[in-house]
Design a protein around this motif. Structure first.
Motif, PDB file in Angstrom:
ATOM      1  N   UNK A   1       2.860  11.189  -4.077  1.00  0.00           N
ATOM      2  CA  UNK A   1       1.593  11.186  -3.343  1.00  0.00           C
ATOM      3  C   UNK A   1       0.444  10.748  -4.248  1.00  0.00           C
ATOM      4  N   UNK A   2       0.438  11.224  -5.489  1.00  0.00           N
ATOM      5  CA  UNK A   2      -0.606  10.816  -6.431  1.00  0.00           C
ATOM      6  C   UNK A   2      -0.546   9.314  -6.691  1.00  0.00           C
ATOM      7  N   UNK A   3       0.651   8.781  -6.812  1.00  0.00           N
ATOM      8  CA  UNK A   3       0.821   7.345  -7.058  1.00  0.00           C
ATOM      9  C   UNK A   3       0.343   6.542  -5.853  1.00  0.00           C
ATOM     10  N   UNK A   4       0.659   7.013  -4.641  1.00  0.00           N
ATOM     11  CA  UNK A   4       0.200   6.321  -3.436  1.00  0.00           C
ATOM     12  C   UNK A   4      -1.330   6.318  -3.359  1.00  0.00           C
ATOM     13  N   UNK A   5      -1.938   7.464  -3.688  1.00  0.00           N
ATOM     14  CA  UNK A   5      -3.400   7.561  -3.668  1.00  0.00           C
ATOM     15  C   UNK A   5      -4.006   6.619  -4.707  1.00  0.00           C
ATOM     16  N   UNK A   6      -3.417   6.607  -5.897  1.00  0.00           N
ATOM     17  CA  UNK A   6      -3.907   5.720  -6.967  1.00  0.00           C
ATOM     18  C   UNK A   6      -3.809   4.260  -6.533  1.00  0.00           C
ATOM     19  N   UNK A   7      -2.673   3.893  -5.935  1.00  0.00           N
ATOM     20  CA  UNK A   7      -2.480   2.512  -5.487  1.00  0.00           C
ATOM     21  C   UNK A   7      -3.481   2.134  -4.405  1.00  0.00           C
ATOM     22  N   UNK A   8      -3.763   3.073  -3.493  1.00  0.00           N
ATOM     23  CA  UNK A   8      -4.725   2.787  -2.422  1.00  0.00           C
ATOM     24  C   UNK A   8      -6.121   2.557  -3.006  1.00  0.00           C
TER      25      UNK A   8
ATOM     26  N   UNK B   1     -19.095  -3.003 -10.452  1.00  0.00           N
ATOM     27  CA  UNK B   1     -20.014  -2.606 -11.528  1.00  0.00           C
ATOM     28  C   UNK B   1     -21.040  -1.596 -11.023  1.00  0.00           C
ATOM     29  N   UNK B   2     -21.577  -1.841  -9.829  1.00  0.00           N
ATOM     30  CA  UNK B   2     -22.576  -0.941  -9.261  1.00  0.00           C
ATOM     31  C   UNK B   2     -21.972   0.446  -9.040  1.00  0.00           C
ATOM     32  N   UNK B   3     -20.766   0.495  -8.515  1.00  0.00           N
ATOM     33  CA  UNK B   3     -20.107   1.794  -8.292  1.00  0.00           C
ATOM     34  C   UNK B   3     -19.849   2.522  -9.603  1.00  0.00           C
ATOM     35  N   UNK B   4     -19.407   1.786 -10.603  1.00  0.00           N
ATOM     36  CA  UNK B   4     -19.162   2.417 -11.896  1.00  0.00           C
ATOM     37  C   UNK B   4     -20.460   2.954 -12.507  1.00  0.00           C
ATOM     38  N   UNK B   5     -21.548   2.221 -12.354  1.00  0.00           N
ATOM     39  CA  UNK B   5     -22.822   2.687 -12.879  1.00  0.00           C
ATOM     40  C   UNK B   5     -23.285   3.934 -12.136  1.00  0.00           C
ATOM     41  N   UNK B   6     -23.077   3.955 -10.830  1.00  0.00           N
ATOM     42  CA  UNK B   6     -23.449   5.132 -10.038  1.00  0.00           C
ATOM     43  C   UNK B   6     -22.623   6.359 -10.433  1.00  0.00           C
ATOM     44  N   UNK B   7     -21.340   6.156 -10.696  1.00  0.00           N
ATOM     45  CA  UNK B   7     -20.475   7.264 -11.104  1.00  0.00           C
ATOM     46  C   UNK B   7     -20.843   7.797 -12.474  1.00  0.00           C
TER      47      UNK B   7
ATOM     48  N   UNK C   1      -8.213  -1.005  -3.052  1.00  0.00           N
ATOM     49  CA  UNK C   1      -9.576  -1.099  -2.530  1.00  0.00           C
ATOM     50  C   UNK C   1     -10.526  -1.706  -3.545  1.00  0.00           C
ATOM     51  N   UNK C   2     -10.374  -1.309  -4.793  1.00  0.00           N
ATOM     52  CA  UNK C   2     -11.244  -1.839  -5.843  1.00  0.00           C
ATOM     53  C   UNK C   2     -10.928  -3.302  -6.115  1.00  0.00           C
ATOM     54  N   UNK C   3      -9.671  -3.682  -6.074  1.00  0.00           N
ATOM     55  CA  UNK C   3      -9.281  -5.062  -6.348  1.00  0.00           C
ATOM     56  C   UNK C   3      -9.853  -6.043  -5.330  1.00  0.00           C
ATOM     57  N   UNK C   4     -10.151  -5.554  -4.128  1.00  0.00           N
ATOM     58  CA  UNK C   4     -10.666  -6.447  -3.095  1.00  0.00           C
ATOM     59  C   UNK C   4     -12.192  -6.489  -3.064  1.00  0.00           C
ATOM     60  N   UNK C   5     -12.850  -5.716  -3.904  1.00  0.00           N
ATOM     61  CA  UNK C   5     -14.316  -5.723  -3.947  1.00  0.00           C
ATOM     62  C   UNK C   5     -14.821  -6.829  -4.873  1.00  0.00           C
ATOM     63  N   UNK C   6     -15.985  -7.341  -4.573  1.00  0.00           N
ATOM     64  CA  UNK C   6     -16.614  -8.273  -5.513  1.00  0.00           C
ATOM     65  C   UNK C   6     -16.944  -7.531  -6.813  1.00  0.00           C
ATOM     66  N   UNK C   7     -16.945  -8.241  -7.914  1.00  0.00           N
ATOM     67  CA  UNK C   7     -17.153  -7.636  -9.227  1.00  0.00           C
ATOM     68  C   UNK C   7     -18.512  -6.947  -9.329  1.00  0.00           C
ATOM     69  N   UNK C   8     -19.508  -7.471  -8.650  1.00  0.00           N
ATOM     70  CA  UNK C   8     -20.842  -6.852  -8.682  1.00  0.00           C
ATOM     71  C   UNK C   8     -20.801  -5.462  -8.042  1.00  0.00           C
ATOM     72  N   UNK C   9     -20.061  -5.323  -6.936  1.00  0.00           N
ATOM     73  CA  UNK C   9     -19.940  -4.013  -6.284  1.00  0.00           C
ATOM     74  C   UNK C   9     -19.190  -3.024  -7.164  1.00  0.00           C
TER      75      UNK C   9
END
Length: 75
Positions: free
Chosen positions: A45-52, A66-72, A56-64
């Motif tokens: 289950x942890x592996x499935x969650x990690x893959x999901x 970076x923005x999410x990482x900065x927010x975190x 999701x991150x792989x399909x985001x534009x790089x700018x998004x």
């Protein structure tokens, strides 16, 4: 009691002890197996969650990303 009766009682006691010992060992093995299966299910289950999340991150534009990482990092 005669020797034959005493021997029969001793044989029965030994046989009963053996059955109890085998049942106890079987119970321990079953408990270990259940623990291993539960750990495997959690890992899956942890592996499935990690893959999901990774998908999701792989399909985001790089700018998004970076923005999410900065927010975190600010939290």
């Amino acid at each position: 009691m005669t020797g034959l009766t005493l021997g029969a009682v001793a044989a029965f006691g030994l046989m009963l002890w053996a059955v109890i010992a085998l049942a106890k060992n079987s119970g321990r093995t079953a408990a270990r197996l259940e623990a291993v299966q539960a750990a495997a299910e959690r890992t899956e289950k942890e592996q499935e969650r990690k893959n999901a999340i990774q998908d999701g991150v792989n399909h985001l534009p790089i700018a998004d990303v970076r923005r999410r990482l900065q927010n975190l990092s600010g939290k």
